[in-house]
Design an enzyme around this catalytic site. Structure first.
Site, mmCIF file in Angstrom:
data_model
loop_
_atom_site.group_PDB
_atom_site.id
_atom_site.type_symbol
_atom_site.label_atom_id
_atom_site.label_comp_id
_atom_site.label_asym_id
_atom_site.label_seq_id
_atom_site.Cartn_x
_atom_site.Cartn_y
_atom_site.Cartn_z
ATOM 1 N N HIS A 1 -3.483 -2.088 -6.023
ATOM 2 C CA HIS A 1 -2.990 -2.201 -7.364
ATOM 3 C C HIS A 1 -2.978 -0.734 -7.970
ATOM 4 O O HIS A 1 -1.937 -0.443 -8.487
ATOM 5 C CB HIS A 1 -4.512 -2.836 -7.937
ATOM 6 C CG HIS A 1 -4.380 -2.862 -9.490
ATOM 7 N ND1 HIS A 1 -3.848 -3.983 -10.310
ATOM 8 C CD2 HIS A 1 -4.472 -1.948 -10.525
ATOM 9 C CE1 HIS A 1 -3.784 -3.621 -11.592
ATOM 10 N NE2 HIS A 1 -4.277 -2.467 -11.654
ATOM 11 N N GLU A 2 -3.954 0.327 -7.683
ATOM 12 C CA GLU A 2 -3.882 1.327 -7.996
ATOM 13 C C GLU A 2 -2.817 2.224 -7.367
ATOM 14 O O GLU A 2 -2.195 3.281 -8.272
ATOM 15 C CB GLU A 2 -5.167 2.467 -7.907
ATOM 16 C CG GLU A 2 -6.271 1.836 -8.504
ATOM 17 C CD GLU A 2 -6.204 1.307 -10.072
ATOM 18 O OE1 GLU A 2 -5.270 2.327 -10.594
ATOM 19 O OE2 GLU A 2 -6.856 0.543 -10.456
ATOM 20 N N HIS B 1 0.308 1.913 -9.871
ATOM 21 C CA HIS B 1 0.267 2.839 -10.887
ATOM 22 C C HIS B 1 0.747 4.129 -10.384
ATOM 23 O O HIS B 1 1.441 4.990 -11.101
ATOM 24 C CB HIS B 1 -1.245 2.822 -11.603
ATOM 25 C CG HIS B 1 -1.760 1.704 -12.027
ATOM 26 N ND1 HIS B 1 -0.558 0.820 -13.182
ATOM 27 C CD2 HIS B 1 -2.585 0.818 -12.271
ATOM 28 C CE1 HIS B 1 -1.196 -0.141 -13.601
ATOM 29 N NE2 HIS B 1 -2.328 -0.141 -12.979
#
Length: 434
Positions: free
Chosen positions: A24-25, A28
């Site tokens: 997920h990170e 980003h």
């Protein structure tokens, strides 16, 4: 041995959780760097740092509490109207806003003026904030497809498990035949346990839902049924009865407690592990996505039952909200089930896939501090800037998301309270595999 397998299952889920958070990170991080935003930190976990290494201008590391993660981007919020980024008021709400604004600039270095998050065009900020949840969606789809097409899932098949001897309305909830009950069409036609139905009324099918629909649509008709029995094809003839049977929804799932009058043959279908093709897999995932959306919408209504399960000893509902601790416990139970190891692995992958699907949907809620809140802020900024351009008005400038921080604190507080309630329920009255 059971305890060891339980621990193994928990470890497998924990690893899946960490990978999901890191993935997920990474969404980003990669898009932020793509658009030239400086990212001082990429961390998996919260609390004290247990390991880190700096590469370029980003510190990568792991923290002690593996229940989340974050990246730190420079300039998440624009400066205030006066261009300052330090607290200027004793108001608690204003302090919240300015504290958040200050944190967004606390690691500002010379040259960072052109690498601030808020200076990027709204569509770029939408991509950066959407990329994290989207990575969870990608992982969920990949895991679901791996299980559905590679391992297969347990479902009803066209093989006969048992034959009913009489016609009984399913709403009566009984198994014993009475003298007044007519013989079932399956028994009268000579259908036997172990028979594999190849075609019904001339229609070939290997799909249970399709076979079920064909039977339901033929009350009163005498139809040929071709079955495979001990390696040979046998043709039977049955007059389909009309009976009260369980209602099915548009996805073919039984609707509990609701009944319709339809065709009835009178046998139970055996279950088996069946691999899905790509089209069936997409349909299955679409159904699960819809169910997940409905579950999130229904969360507030489930709080009373969750409270009763946590503090009053009430039974824990099968669809009760479950947190990381509860999911880890279920992951451990999976590896204690008396099923083949391949199916244990498949169920564990399904659990991690479901976790990632929930992360995607939950993070897309248009509320700060969730990613969806930042996406909504960027979209609102784009809308009002474009509207000002059309109306030939001055550019209103960046939308100050920091002004929504008091709301974000309230939302975060609600989430924290809900998380604690789920945690207590998961410990004292956990959801168990049935």
């Amino acid at each position: 041995m059971t305890a060891l397998m339980m621990i193994l299952g928990i470890v497998v889920f924990a690893v899946g959780l960490l990978v999901s958070i890191a993935w997920h990170e990474l969404g980003h991080l990669s898009t932020a760097k793509l658009f030239g935003i400086r990212v001082p930190q990429y961390m998996v976990g919260f609390g004290p740092t247990i390991w880190s290494r700096k590469k370029g201008d980003t510190e990568y590391g792991f923290k002690a509490i593996p229940f989340g993660g974050y990246i730190r981007m420079i300039g998440m919020f624009p400066p205030g109207d006066d261009g300052r980024i330090t607290a200027r008021s004793t108001s608690p709400w204003r302090s919240m806003i300015e504290d958040a604004r200050s944190a967004a600039f606390e690691e500002l270095e010379p040259g960072d003026e052109t690498r601030l998050f808020y200076t990027r065009k709204p569509w770029k900020r939408v991509i950066v904030m959407f990329a994290g949840p989207f990575m969870n969606l990608i992982l969920a789809v990949a895991l679901f497809l791996t299980v559905l097409m590679g391992f297969g899932i347990s479902q009803q098949t066209n093989t006969v498990s048992s034959v009913s001897q009489c016609v009984i309305a399913q709403s009566q909830n009984r198994d014993t035949c009475r003298a007044s009950d007519p013989a079932s069409p399956a028994a009268a036609a000579g259908l036997k346990a172990g028979d594999k139905i190849l075609s019904f009324n001339g229609v070939k099918t290997t799909d249970w839902n399709k076979l079920s629909d064909l039977i339901r649509a033929a009350p009163g008709k005498t139809v040929p049924i071709v079955v495979e029995r001990k390696g040979q094809d046998v043709t039977l003839h049955a007059k389909i009865a009309s009976n009260q049977v369980a209602k099915k929804d548009s996805g073919g799932q039984i609707v509990q407690g609701q009944y319709v009058t339809a065709g009835f043959l009178g046998f139970s279908a055996a279950t088996g592990i069946v691999r899905q093709d790509f089209g069936d897999s997409l349909t299955w995932m679409g159904d699960r996505m819809g169910e997940a959306v409905d579950s999130i919408a229904a969360l507030p209504g489930k709080i009373p039952a969750l409270w009763n399960a946590a503090f009053d000893g009430a039974p824990r509902q099968a669809d009760s909200p479950m947190g990381v601790v509860g999911a880890a416990r279920v992951g451990g139970e999976i590896f204690t089930l008396d099923i083949p190891p391949t199916q244990q692995l498949a169920m564990a992958l399904m659990l991690v896939a479901g976790f990632n699907l929930s992360l995607f949907l939950f993070n897309m809620l248009p509320l700060l501090p969730l990613d969806g809140g930042h996406v909504a802020g960027a979209l609102w900024e784009a809308l009002r800037r474009n509207l000002a351009k059309v109306l030939k008005r001055p550019d209103p400038g960046p939308f100050d998301v920091a002004k929504l921080m008091p709301v974000a604190y309230v939302v975060a507080g609600i989430f924290v309270c809900f998380t604690i309630l789920v945690l207590i329920a998961d410990v004292v009255n956990p959801v168990k595999i049935t």
